[in-house]
Design a protein around this motif. Structure first.
Motif, short mmCIF file in Angstrom:
data_model
loop_
_atom_site.label_atom_id
_atom_site.label_comp_id
_atom_site.label_asym_id
_atom_site.label_seq_id
_atom_site.Cartn_x
_atom_site.Cartn_y
_atom_site.Cartn_z
N PRO A 41 0.83 -1.21 0.00
CA PRO A 41 0.00 0.00 0.00
C PRO A 41 0.86 1.27 0.00
CG PRO A 41 -0.86 -1.57 1.57
CD PRO A 41 0.45 -2.13 1.09
N GLY A 42 0.56 2.16 -0.91
CA GLY A 42 1.27 3.43 -0.98
C GLY A 42 2.64 3.37 -1.60
N LYS A 43 3.00 2.18 -2.11
CA LYS A 43 4.33 2.04 -2.71
C LYS A 43 4.21 1.60 -4.17
CE LYS A 43 6.89 0.96 1.51
NZ LYS A 43 7.91 0.04 2.11
N GLU A 44 5.30 1.77 -4.90
CA GLU A 44 5.32 1.35 -6.29
C GLU A 44 5.51 -0.16 -6.39
OE1 GLU A 44 7.14 5.40 -8.36
OE2 GLU A 44 8.20 3.50 -8.53
N ARG A 45 5.05 -0.71 -7.49
CA ARG A 45 5.26 -2.13 -7.72
C ARG A 45 6.75 -2.39 -7.89
NH1 ARG A 45 1.29 -5.20 -11.88
NH2 ARG A 45 -0.13 -4.06 -10.51
N GLU A 46 7.25 -3.45 -7.26
CA GLU A 46 8.67 -3.75 -7.34
C GLU A 46 8.89 -5.20 -7.76
OE1 GLU A 46 10.84 -3.65 -3.66
OE2 GLU A 46 9.31 -4.76 -2.55
N LEU A 47 10.00 -5.42 -8.46
CA LEU A 47 10.37 -6.76 -8.88
C LEU A 47 10.92 -7.54 -7.69
CD1 LEU A 47 10.87 -8.82 -11.18
CD2 LEU A 47 13.11 -7.76 -11.48
N VAL A 48 10.40 -8.73 -7.49
CA VAL A 48 10.84 -9.59 -6.39
C VAL A 48 11.81 -10.65 -6.89
CG1 VAL A 48 10.08 -11.25 -4.65
CG2 VAL A 48 8.69 -9.21 -5.13
N ALA A 49 11.44 -11.34 -7.97
CA ALA A 49 12.27 -12.43 -8.48
C ALA A 49 11.93 -12.65 -9.95
CB ALA A 49 12.04 -13.71 -7.69
N ALA A 50 12.92 -13.13 -10.70
CA ALA A 50 12.72 -13.38 -12.12
C ALA A 50 13.47 -14.64 -12.52
CB ALA A 50 13.19 -12.20 -12.95
N ILE A 51 12.90 -15.37 -13.47
CA ILE A 51 13.51 -16.61 -13.95
C ILE A 51 13.35 -16.66 -15.47
CG2 ILE A 51 11.35 -17.91 -13.56
CD1 ILE A 51 13.11 -20.31 -12.76
N THR A 52 14.42 -17.02 -16.15
CA THR A 52 14.35 -17.09 -17.60
C THR A 52 13.57 -18.33 -18.05
OG1 THR A 52 16.50 -18.18 -17.61
CG2 THR A 52 16.48 -15.80 -17.97
N LYS A 53 13.30 -18.41 -19.36
CA LYS A 53 12.40 -19.44 -19.86
C LYS A 53 12.92 -20.85 -19.64
CE LYS A 53 14.09 -18.74 -24.57
NZ LYS A 53 13.71 -18.33 -25.95
#
Length: 120
Positions: A41-53
């Motif tokens: 709430p009140g914050k921007e969306r942030e990237l937590v984790a990413a995985i390639t295909k």
């Protein structure tokens, strides 16, 4: 039609664990990188984790390194986010994202989000 459906959110005490799932349909899942984002709430969306295909490359936000694990199974069209040692500051809506750049075109799909609340 393209769908990303998250599940597994809920209320958990600090130090607890949750496993989020993202079930994909309507596109070639194995051709897309998958990511988890969150928005408090009140914050921007942030990237937590990413995985390639192919799962060859995995990245995490510094705030979750050592606590969260992203994974995927292309045969099941599903990605997961295992969250351990949860903290109150992990409270947010978590979103699944599928992303691909192909022949100069960008393809970006989002799920509807699942609420994660960490509180005693």
């Amino acid at each position: 039609q393209v769908q990303l459906v998250e599940s597994g959110g809920g209320l958990v005490q600090p130090g607890g664990s949750l496993r989020l799932s993202c079930a994909a349909s309507g596109f070639t899942f194995s051709s897309y990188g998958m990511s988890w984002y969150r928005q408090a709430p009140g914050k921007e969306r942030e990237l937590v984790a990413a995985i390639t295909k192919t799962s060859a490359v995995i990245n995490y936000a510094d705030s979750v390194k050592g606590r969260f694990t992203i994974s995927r199974d292309n045969s099941k069209n599903t990605a997961w986010l295992q969250m351990n040692s949860l903290k109150p500051e992990d409270t947010a809506v978590y979103y699944c994202n599928a992303h691909r750049v192909f022949l100069g075109n960008e393809y970006d799909y989002w799920g509807q989000g699942t609420q994660v609340s960490v509180s005693s």
